[in-house]
Design a protein around this motif. Structure first.
Motif, PDB file in Angstrom:
ATOM      1  N   LEU A  89      27.141 -17.614 -45.351  1.00  0.00           N
ATOM      2  CA  LEU A  89      26.605 -16.335 -44.904  1.00  0.00           C
ATOM      3  C   LEU A  89      27.007 -15.231 -45.868  1.00  0.00           C
ATOM      4  O   LEU A  89      28.060 -15.290 -46.513  1.00  0.00           O
ATOM      5  N   TYR A  90      26.160 -14.257 -45.967  1.00  0.00           N
ATOM      6  CA  TYR A  90      26.449 -13.050 -46.733  1.00  0.00           C
ATOM      7  C   TYR A  90      26.465 -11.878 -45.771  1.00  0.00           C
ATOM      8  O   TYR A  90      25.571 -11.748 -44.922  1.00  0.00           O
ATOM      9  N   SER A  91      27.471 -11.032 -45.876  1.00  0.00           N
ATOM     10  CA  SER A  91      27.542  -9.871 -44.971  1.00  0.00           C
ATOM     11  C   SER A  91      27.751  -8.591 -45.769  1.00  0.00           C
ATOM     12  O   SER A  91      28.366  -8.588 -46.837  1.00  0.00           O
ATOM     13  N   ASP A  92      27.201  -7.519 -45.256  1.00  0.00           N
ATOM     14  CA  ASP A  92      27.341  -6.209 -45.881  1.00  0.00           C
ATOM     15  C   ASP A  92      27.146  -5.153 -44.803  1.00  0.00           C
ATOM     16  O   ASP A  92      26.707  -5.460 -43.693  1.00  0.00           O
ATOM     17  N   VAL A  93      27.457  -3.917 -45.152  1.00  0.00           N
ATOM     18  CA  VAL A  93      27.269  -2.805 -44.218  1.00  0.00           C
ATOM     19  C   VAL A  93      26.063  -1.995 -44.678  1.00  0.00           C
ATOM     20  O   VAL A  93      25.963  -1.619 -45.858  1.00  0.00           O
ATOM     21  N   VAL A  94      25.137  -1.756 -43.777  1.00  0.00           N
ATOM     22  CA  VAL A  94      23.944  -0.964 -44.081  1.00  0.00           C
ATOM     23  C   VAL A  94      23.881   0.216 -43.124  1.00  0.00           C
ATOM     24  O   VAL A  94      24.595   0.263 -42.123  1.00  0.00           O
ATOM     25  N   ILE A  95      23.030   1.152 -43.450  1.00  0.00           N
ATOM     26  CA  ILE A  95      22.805   2.299 -42.571  1.00  0.00           C
ATOM     27  C   ILE A  95      21.418   2.169 -41.972  1.00  0.00           C
ATOM     28  O   ILE A  95      20.430   2.000 -42.688  1.00  0.00           O
ATOM     29  N   THR A  96      21.358   2.215 -40.667  1.00  0.00           N
ATOM     30  CA  THR A  96      20.066   2.186 -39.990  1.00  0.00           C
ATOM     31  C   THR A  96      20.084   3.207 -38.867  1.00  0.00           C
ATOM     32  O   THR A  96      21.049   3.261 -38.076  1.00  0.00           O
ATOM     33  N   GLN A  97      19.077   4.048 -38.837  1.00  0.00           N
ATOM     34  CA  GLN A  97      18.991   5.150 -37.872  1.00  0.00           C
ATOM     35  C   GLN A  97      20.250   6.005 -37.902  1.00  0.00           C
ATOM     36  O   GLN A  97      20.736   6.487 -36.884  1.00  0.00           O
TER      37      GLN A  97
END
Length: 333
Positions: free
Chosen positions: A54-62
């Motif tokens: 798995l690959y994980s990251d932090v994104v911004i949504t709304q």
């Protein structure tokens, strides 16, 4: 004899079968690497170990930061069968799963869409169709899960890890780490100790239940057999008295009754082992949906337990027989 054989066979086989069944219910180890998981994938294929990287990251949504996880949807589905998905799993590009808490905070439902920035290209926004809501009871309730295209190569962003379902618990994980070191890989596998501890605790409780049940069965059987043999001695008192009257010694009568107990115990052991093995196969197949492995060690255990019961009962019968007076038993004959 049948019940002893069943308990012995299932007792010796249950750890492997139960471990195999539990391994189908999720991961028990996590692997971390900076060089990729190709070596681990090759070993996992040979050993038939379930694995998903798995690959994980932090994104911004709304306007809110959310952890996004990318994984092969087929592999992820096999290793997370305990997830409750309200809707359906995301299997194609452009689809995603939302964790329960994310869906509640962003007020989203299956059928709606969500816009996130792709970790490999922060300037690019992508819309994903929400196919379902994850209810897992763990950190995945706070994540967005999307399928990873096979051609997608992600570098210098976020972090990667792999989930594994390794048979034999910590022992299997140690063996896997040894093989990885021999292959000069930087991959390190760590056990998810809460899951492994839960498996061990469950197994211990099951084995304790088996032991208590087997002890109760042996005690009740011993009482029943003893009662039956004592009745037989009473019924045969004239026969035994006649043997004594025509010159049979107490030792000869004792040997006759004990030999009878040995023969009965031997026949019962063989028959009980065969029937018990067949019964164990049915029980394990119904419970774990796999075939039972015949446990030949169950036969000497069955033999010992059956002989112990039959000889103990015969011994009590011998004591009763030796107390009888031949003259009184033969009165009127």
């Amino acid at each position: 004899a049948t019940l002893v054989s069943v308990f012995a066979t299932v007792g010796f086989d249950i750890e492997k079968k139960m471990s195999g069944t539990l391994r189908k219910l999720g991961s028990n180890a996590v692997a971390v690497s900076r060089e990729g998981y190709e070596v681990l994938e090759n070993i996992a294929k040979k050993k038939e170990i379930m694995m998903v990287d798995l690959y994980s990251d932090v994104v911004i949504t709304q306007g809110k930061p959310v952890v996004i996880v990318m994984a092969d949807p087929g592999k992820l589905s096999r290793i997370t069968p305990t997830w409750v998905v309200l809707g359906r799993r995301a299997m194609a590009q452009g689809e995603c799963l939302l964790g329960k808490h994310v869906a509640e905070v962003l007020k989203l439902k299956p059928g709606m869409s969500i816009e996130v920035d792709l970790p490999s290209d922060r300037t690019k926004k992508i819309n994903y169709q929400i196919t379902g809501i994850i209810v897992s009871g763990d950190e995945n309730d706070d994540r967005i899960v999307i399928p990873t295209p096979d051609s997608m190569v992600i570098k210098n962003h976020g972090s990667s890890f792999a989930l594994l379902s390794v048979p034999q618990g910590e022992e299997g994980i140690k063996q896997l780490n040894t093989e990885l070191r021999q292959a000069q890989s930087d991959i390190e596998i760590k056990p998810l100790r809460e899951i492994i501890y839960g498996e061990k605790t469950t197994l211990k409780k099951v084995l304790l239940l088996f032991s208590v049940a087997l002890t109760a069965v042996l005690l009740l059987t011993a009482l029943g057999v003893t009662s039956a043999l004592l009745s037989r001695v009473v019924e045969r008192r004239k026969e035994l008295a006649l043997l004594r009257a025509i010159g049979a010694t107490q030792r000869a009568v004792m040997g006759f009754l004990l030999l009878e107990g040995v023969v009965i115990g031997g026949v019962a052991s063989l028959g009980g082992f065969l029937v018990g093995t067949f019964t164990s196969e049915m029980m394990i197949r119904q419970t774990f949906h796999v075939s039972a492995t015949p446990q030949w060690i169950a036969f000497p255990i069955t033999l010992a337990a059956t002989f112990a019961v039959s000889l103990t009962a015969s011994g009590i019968g011998v004591v009763r027989a030796l107390k009888m007076q031949p003259a009184l038993a033969l009165r009127g004959e």
